[in-house]
Design a protein around this motif. Structure first.
Motif, short mmCIF file in Angstrom:
data_model
loop_
_atom_site.label_atom_id
_atom_site.label_comp_id
_atom_site.label_asym_id
_atom_site.label_seq_id
_atom_site.Cartn_x
_atom_site.Cartn_y
_atom_site.Cartn_z
N ALA A 133 -14.66 22.49 22.68
CA ALA A 133 -15.75 21.60 23.11
C ALA A 133 -17.11 22.26 22.89
O ALA A 133 -18.06 21.63 22.41
N ASP A 134 -17.19 23.53 23.24
CA ASP A 134 -18.45 24.26 23.02
C ASP A 134 -18.79 24.33 21.53
O ASP A 134 -19.96 24.24 21.14
N MET A 135 -17.77 24.49 20.71
CA MET A 135 -17.97 24.54 19.26
C MET A 135 -18.55 23.21 18.76
O MET A 135 -19.46 23.20 17.93
N MET A 136 -18.05 22.11 19.29
CA MET A 136 -18.58 20.81 18.90
C MET A 136 -20.04 20.67 19.31
O MET A 136 -20.87 20.19 18.52
N ARG A 137 -20.37 21.11 20.51
CA ARG A 137 -21.74 20.97 21.00
C ARG A 137 -22.71 21.89 20.25
O ARG A 137 -23.81 21.48 19.85
N ARG A 138 -22.30 23.14 20.09
CA ARG A 138 -23.24 24.13 19.56
C ARG A 138 -23.36 24.08 18.04
O ARG A 138 -24.42 24.36 17.49
N ASP A 139 -22.25 23.74 17.36
CA ASP A 139 -22.26 23.79 15.90
C ASP A 139 -22.29 22.41 15.25
O ASP A 139 -22.36 22.31 14.02
N GLY A 140 -22.21 21.34 16.07
CA GLY A 140 -22.32 20.00 15.53
C GLY A 140 -21.19 19.57 14.63
O GLY A 140 -21.38 18.75 13.72
N VAL A 141 -19.99 20.11 14.86
CA VAL A 141 -18.86 19.80 13.98
C VAL A 141 -18.11 18.57 14.48
O VAL A 141 -18.13 18.23 15.67
N GLY A 142 -17.44 17.90 13.57
CA GLY A 142 -16.45 16.92 13.94
C GLY A 142 -15.13 17.63 14.16
O GLY A 142 -14.91 18.73 13.65
N MET A 143 -14.23 17.01 14.93
CA MET A 143 -12.98 17.70 15.24
C MET A 143 -11.82 16.72 15.29
O MET A 143 -11.91 15.65 15.89
N ALA A 144 -10.72 17.09 14.62
CA ALA A 144 -9.48 16.32 14.63
C ALA A 144 -8.35 17.27 14.96
O ALA A 144 -8.22 18.33 14.34
N VAL A 145 -7.53 16.90 15.93
CA VAL A 145 -6.49 17.78 16.46
C VAL A 145 -5.13 17.15 16.24
O VAL A 145 -4.93 15.96 16.53
N THR A 146 -4.18 17.92 15.75
CA THR A 146 -2.80 17.44 15.67
C THR A 146 -1.89 18.40 16.44
O THR A 146 -1.84 19.60 16.15
#
Length: 322
Positions: A189-202
């Motif tokens: 979650a921090d990675m999404m906030r700080r780096d602005g990445v999209g994320m898909a998890v399987t």
């Protein structure tokens, strides 16, 4: 033959290979992946121990074919046995008219097989042993290209760069429980906030329901997508479309498949220990193909790392398959 050439086509009768193994996804994927790269047509013969024999190490079985439920290898002149239990049965099936290729360290005499294909981190050697840096698999460039065509439109709503997260699960060596999941979910979650990445998890079959719930609750409010194990499996699509991959360290197969693609791979440390997996990860890190996951997006130049096609070609040559 170049590593990019297709294997010569064998007559149909000679392409059949019986895969003898416990009914585990990782074992099937290694054997079927090798078969596909070698131009062979595999069929599965699940190994199921009878009664109390299931409590005894397979290497100790005096008559392996009597210790398991009947299996039908048919008239196949080639057998792929996988793992210790599969290896005990495969060695018993070997005959002058039937050759046996053992996948993974069988933990028994290696000369009971025509070939043994293992990883370098298994630390075995012999005149009939082929070693690879990664686990065998079927994640070929062709399959990745096909998956990308299907999944790129489905994932178009997610921001770029897109990070694919491959979740394993607890096993005899590492722990991925709800407490570990909460820590990892916070990092993602921090990675999404700080780096602005999209994320898909399987998740995988071994991922606990509580782990999936924790990850989903942390990432979904930020726009992350977590597969609910319904419908089409996105695994290959994520490998094909991701700009970076985060994978838990519990599975040699998952890491091996991840590095076969073109994205940088970051490996998540889990509580636990495995000498073999440690050696495996160290070699990939020295090759520059993976880094430890630090909680931040990282990008560095990489290329596909996949020894399966070279192993398949060497096996064909050693067995006289063309």
């Amino acid at each position: 033959m170049s590593t990019h050439d297709a294997p010569s086509v064998l007559p149909a009768a000679d392409r059949a290979v019986a895969v003898v193994a416990e009914d585990l996804a990782g074992m099937r994927s290694q054997a079927f992946g090798l078969a596909a790269r070698a131009g062979l047509e595999p069929f599965f013969c699940p190994v199921r121990a009878r009664g109390l024999w299931g409590r005894v190490p397979a290497a100790w079985w005096p008559a392996p074919l009597r210790a398991v439920e009947p299996l039908n290898a048919g008239a196949a002149g080639l057998v792929f046995s996988v793992g210790g239990t599969g290896g005990a049965v495969g060695a018993a099936l070997r005959a002058r008219t039937r050759r046996v290729v053992q996948i993974q360290n069988p933990r028994m005499r290696l000369d009971r097989f025509d070939l043994v294909i293992a990883n370098r981190h298994d630390e075995i050697s012999g005149s009939n042993v082929l070693l690879s840096r990664t686990a065998l698999h079927g994640v070929s460039p062709e399959r990745l290209a096909a998956a990308r065509a299907v999944w790129l439109p489905r994932l178009a709503h997610l921001p770029r760069p897109l990070v694919a997260v491959l979740l394993g699960g607890s096993n005899g060596r590492f722990r991925l429980d709800e407490a570990v999941a909460a820590r990892l979910a916070g990092q993602l979650a921090d990675m999404m906030r700080r780096d602005g990445v999209g994320m898909a998890v399987t998740p995988s079959r071994r991922t606990g329901e509580g782990v999936c719930r924790i990850v989903r609750e942390a990432l979904a409010p930020l726009g992350g997508w977590v597969w609910d194990m319904q419908g089409d499996n996105p695994y290959l699509g994520l490998l094909a479309c991701a700009d970076a991959v985060v994978v838990t360290q519990d599975s040699v197969s998952m890491v091996s498949e991840a590095v076969a693609g073109t994205a940088p791979v970051m490996v998540v440390d889990l509580p636990g220990r495995s000498r073999r997996i440690g050696l495996f990860l160290r070699e990939l890190a020295v090759a520059g193909r993976i880094r430890r996951f630090s909680g931040r997006m990282e990008a560095w130049p990489v290329g596909p790392l996949d020894d399966t096609i070279e192993v398949a070609e060497t096996m064909r040559r050693r067995l006289g398959l063309g």
